[in-house]
Design an enzyme around this catalytic site. Sequence first.
Site, PDB file in Angstrom:
ATOM      1  N   VAL A   1      52.587  14.246  50.806  1.00  0.00           N
ATOM      2  CA  VAL A   1      52.408  14.890  52.111  1.00  0.00           C
ATOM      3  C   VAL A   1      52.098  16.363  51.908  1.00  0.00           C
ATOM      4  CG1 VAL A   1      54.903  15.244  52.351  1.00  0.00           C
ATOM      5  CG2 VAL A   1      53.459  15.307  54.383  1.00  0.00           C
ATOM      6  N   SER A   2      51.078  16.859  52.595  1.00  0.00           N
ATOM      7  CA  SER A   2      50.701  18.271  52.589  1.00  0.00           C
ATOM      8  C   SER A   2      50.428  18.741  51.159  1.00  0.00           C
ATOM      9  CB  SER A   2      51.802  19.084  53.278  1.00  0.00           C
ATOM     10  OG  SER A   2      51.370  20.391  53.578  1.00  0.00           O
TER      11      SER A   2
END
Length: 272
Positions: free
Chosen positions: A94-95
Amino acid sequence: MMDVGGRTLRVAHWRLDEPSDHPPLLFFNGIGANIEAVAPLAEMLTERAFVMFDMPGTGESPDPTIPYNPFTMTWTATQILDRLGLEEVDVMGVSWGGAMAQHYALQYPGRTRRLVLVATTAGMLMVPGNPAALTKMANPRRYIDPKFMNEHFQTLYGGVDKDGASHQKDSHIGRLKPPSPRGYFYQLIAMLGWTSLPALPFMSKEVLIMMGDDDQIVPLINGKILNTAIRNSRLEVIEGGGHLFLLTHADESVAALREFLDAPDGEDRAAA
């Protein structure tokens, strides 16, 4: 705590000793985020094992002594998998961790079955987010001041209008632990100059790209760029989802994850 690759890292795993028809999921967290921040996701995916670790200087992992980069840290991740007796895994990030997950899949294709990229970009070649959100994200108060986080959560992450999202927001704030200044700085510089874009057209893995349409930090267009560059990918847009839609829209996110990860080989490629 595990000594791997010349580093001491805090490693968490779920259900490794339980029988499963699914490969384990190796998870790379967002910048500055500790294991507890994503533990609810690991606990929801009850049918599969889950492995995650605190980056140096985040959570309970000691400060890094020297800087690192995606090459060294993905190699370190393989050492963790070796210690746990795991060969092939599904990889998710994520990210900031989504960039690390891309690098892992490109560097270790033989150990990667499928790839899930959440609220992320192709690295330095990205479309930046809302300046107001990026300014507040750079403020270390978001880790140590619950009042600051509560006041600016919508600006930072978006996606809190959904029923029940307010509870998830408060729960998330309570699970955060600030990274050390050195740990946060080394995470920032680890990705300087890095981009996956030239290599993505050569990726043969089946890839799920998940983006929120209210993400103030990583705009949806970045997911569309990834989707265009990766030939065996599909884009799942979480309506009303901000940067933390994995938590604020947890049921919808987990349903999309299961549909992708549990599909027979080749089936998701055809659907895309």
